[in-house]
Design a protein around this motif. Structure first.
Motif, PDB file in Angstrom:
ATOM      1  N   PHE A   1      28.800  51.636  40.126  1.00 37.09           N
ATOM      2  CA  PHE A   1      29.432  52.895  39.736  1.00 37.09           C
ATOM      3  C   PHE A   1      28.773  54.022  40.528  1.00 37.09           C
ATOM      4  O   PHE A   1      27.548  54.066  40.646  1.00 37.09           O
TER       5      PHE A   1
ATOM      6  N   PRO B   1      34.342  51.097  39.725  1.00 35.23           N
ATOM      7  CA  PRO B   1      34.938  50.367  40.858  1.00 35.23           C
ATOM      8  C   PRO B   1      36.475  50.401  40.833  1.00 35.23           C
ATOM      9  O   PRO B   1      37.126  50.236  41.855  1.00 35.23           O
ATOM     10  N   GLY B   2      37.035  50.660  39.656  1.00 35.66           N
ATOM     11  CA  GLY B   2      38.500  50.763  39.565  1.00 35.66           C
ATOM     12  C   GLY B   2      39.006  52.164  39.872  1.00 35.66           C
ATOM     13  O   GLY B   2      40.204  52.429  39.721  1.00 35.66           O
TER      14      GLY B   2
ATOM     15  N   LYS C   1      38.292  55.004  38.254  1.00 36.28           N
ATOM     16  CA  LYS C   1      38.436  55.888  37.081  1.00 36.28           C
ATOM     17  C   LYS C   1      37.125  56.641  36.820  1.00 36.28           C
ATOM     18  O   LYS C   1      36.053  56.236  37.262  1.00 36.28           O
TER      19      LYS C   1
ATOM     20  N   CYS D   1      43.436  48.440  32.874  1.00 39.73           N
ATOM     21  CA  CYS D   1      42.774  48.052  34.125  1.00 39.73           C
ATOM     22  C   CYS D   1      42.807  46.532  34.339  1.00 39.73           C
ATOM     23  O   CYS D   1      42.512  45.773  33.401  1.00 39.73           O
TER      24      CYS D   1
ATOM     25  N   PHE E   1      40.687  44.852  35.842  1.00 42.34           N
ATOM     26  CA  PHE E   1      39.317  44.318  35.855  1.00 42.34           C
ATOM     27  C   PHE E   1      38.669  44.276  34.468  1.00 42.34           C
ATOM     28  O   PHE E   1      37.498  43.978  34.355  1.00 42.34           O
ATOM     29  N   GLN E   2      39.406  44.630  33.439  1.00 44.69           N
ATOM     30  CA  GLN E   2      38.757  44.763  32.129  1.00 44.69           C
ATOM     31  C   GLN E   2      37.996  43.496  31.722  1.00 44.69           C
ATOM     32  O   GLN E   2      36.902  43.564  31.181  1.00 44.69           O
TER      33      GLN E   2
ATOM     34  N   CYS F   1      34.749  43.677  33.534  1.00 46.09           N
ATOM     35  CA  CYS F   1      33.964  44.925  33.421  1.00 46.09           C
ATOM     36  C   CYS F   1      33.521  45.222  31.983  1.00 46.09           C
ATOM     37  O   CYS F   1      32.371  45.556  31.743  1.00 46.09           O
TER      38      CYS F   1
END
Ligand code: SF4
Length: 513
Positions: free
Chosen positions: A369, A381-382, A384, A412, A414-415, A418
């Motif tokens: 991050f 990384p997404g 947001k 997302c 990637f949830q 993440c």
């Protein structure tokens, strides 16, 4: 025959030597004053104790001029005997009594008298305030000689073995068993039909068993206090982490106040933590304390208070090793106006184990991050944003928490990697030093502070090594916190007296000669 001498090879006759006669009785004149040389340390000790105000030691003496009764030994003599004995690495009252019968230095001090070990042993432990005053008096002499400046003081702790073995530590059930047996023994001894022995032997045995019973009762009392403290601590732990494992306390039946600690040379054992404050000018010990705590971090403020009580002022600077500069100590020293020098506390990063347990993939650990200081926000990384949510102080750090919007994370892809567990948006913690911690860290970055710290070991460890190696205080002879504190004080007083002899008394005698 046993006394036959060999034959001399040149004459073949028996060799003739001076005979040794051990059957004779001699009366020799003894000049007590000449038993020791003019620059003998016993004379220096007598001179110093003669100058010191020992009024507090005399306060309890009941024998007065014009009244019948046997006069007691002079407190100046008893104090001098103990200081000289500690200097020679002797800490046993019985041994001093024995030495009084033949050793010239002890004979000179006593004027050929022999001091019984009972008054000697009692004198060592029965005058705490008077001993504190004598320690301060000697500090006054050293300060007057310019050997104490309080510009820089080092603080260090060393573990000294307690007068108890590892095997004397027991849990509650065993202590109760031992106590029951001790009580039965006391009862048996009070029985008039029990084994016939001399009155003296019977009294000594009774005293020994009664003392054992008292120690066991004390051990059980201490154990209950320790158990209560542990129950409280594990309840807190349970509340905090959702789990708590309570260990059963163990206490020594020989010295209930000793604590199991990690020793300097490795391994655990029953010890006391001896804290020594040393003035850097001439390595004078300016304060000494003994604690039951295995850790040194709680010992810095009490040490500064002891120095102030002994010398009327606080040290300008205190240098201590990595065990001392905790956030509490950094703040306390700043408040006291004492400049603390020591290694920077280690930064505690958020545990990766915790993230692993929560199923977070390494690609989504905090380092992935990016932080933007102008907006005080993180970007994940997404892509947001995580905004500031809360902050709390912990140790020397401020934990600032940032969080993503729940709706962003739910949508997302990637949830699962993440934040698989959280029902809210992903959060992360940024550690920032407190202002006091930041100032301390900045100071410790400077070459000057690092140079000062490099000299710490040489000053701080010198008195520890001297007291253990020269004075032999590797293990306390006495038991209980109050008594071992006095034993440590006698040793540190002796160390200071030795410094005075070496740096002041001997050079002055050389000049006079
Ligand atoms: S789960 Fe949330 S924090 Fe993680 S990458 Fe996606 S949006 Fe960002």
């Amino acid at each position: 025959m046993e006394n036959d001498k060999p034959l001399a090879p040149s004459t073949k006759a028996q060799v003739r030597c001076k005979p040794i006669n051990r059957q004779q009785l001699l009366f020799r004149p003894v000049d007590v004053e000449k038993l020791i040389e003019p620059d003998h340390p016993a004379r220096a000790i007598w001179e110093l104790t003669g100058k010191a105000d020992l009024t507090a030691f005399y306060a309890d003496l009941e024998a007065v001029e014009g009244k019948a009764g046997r006069p007691p030994w002079d407190p100046q003599l008893l104090a001098s005997l103990w200081i000289y004995a500690y200097k020679e690495g002797i800490s046993s009252a019985r041994e001093i009594t024995e030495l009084c019968t033949y050793h010239p230095a002890y004979q000179w001090l006593t004027g050929l008298g022999v001091v019984n070990y009972h008054p000697l042993a009692d004198f060592r432990t029965e005058h705490q305030e008077a001993l504190d005053e004598l320690f301060i008096e000697v500090l006054g002499v050293l300060s007057h000689e310019g050997l104490i400046t309080l510009e820089r003081v080092t603080q260090d702790g060393t573990k000294v073995k307690a007068c108890a073995s590892d095997k004397s530590f027991h849990r509650k059930a065993t202590l109760e068993d031992h106590l029951r047996l001790a009580r039965e023994q006391v009862k048996q001894m009070e029985d008039p039909e029990s084994e016939e022995v001399s009155q003296r032997v019977a009294k000594a045995r009774q005293r020994a068993v009664r003392e054992k019973q008292e120690r066991l009762e004390e051990a059980l009392k201490v154990l209950e206090q320790m158990q209560a403290a542990r129950t409280k601590a594990s309840a807190k732990e349970e509340e905090k982490k959702g789990k708590g494992k309570q260990k059963q306390a163990r206490v020594s039946s020989t010295d209930p106040e000793a604590r199991i600690m990690l020793q300097g040379k490795g391994g655990y054992g029953p010890n006391y933590n001896t804290q020594i404050s040393t003035d850097a000018k001439a390595k004078v010990i300016v304060a000494v304390g003994v604690s039951q705590s295995a850790n040194d971090d709680g010992e810095l403020l009490p040490a500064v208070e002891r120095i102030e009580a002994n010398l009327g002022e606080k040290p300008r600077q205190i240098v201590a090793d990595a065990a001392y500069p905790t956030q509490e100590n950094i703040e306390a020293m700043a408040k006291e106006g004492v400049d603390l020098i020591g290694p920077k506390p280690e930064r505690k990063e958020a545990g990766q184990n915790l993230l692993k347990r929560r199923g977070v993939s390494p690609e989504f650990y905090p380092q992935a991050f990016s932080y933007e200081s102008s907006t005080d926000q993180y970007t994940c990384p997404g892509g947001k944003i995580l905004v500031f949510e809360t902050e709390e102080r912990q140790g020397g750090w401020v934990r600032r928490r940032y969080r993503a919007r729940r709706s962003d994370c739910r949508a997302c892809p990637f949830q699962g990697q993440c934040c698989p567990e959280t029902q809210r948006g992903r959060s992360l913690v940024r550690l920032q030093p407190t202002p006091e911690q930041a100032a301390f860290q900045a100071k410790m970055e400077t070459a000057e502070a690092q140079q000062i710290y490099k000299q710490r070991a040489e000053v701080a460890e010198f008195p520890h090594a001297w007291i253990k190696d020269k004075l032999g205080l590797r293990q306390f002879r006495l038991r209980g916190l109050a008594k071992v504190t006095m034993e440590a004080l006698w040793a540190c007083l002796t160390y200071n007296v030795c410094l005075w002899i070496r740096l002041c008394w001997k050079p002055r005698r050389l000049v006079q000669a």
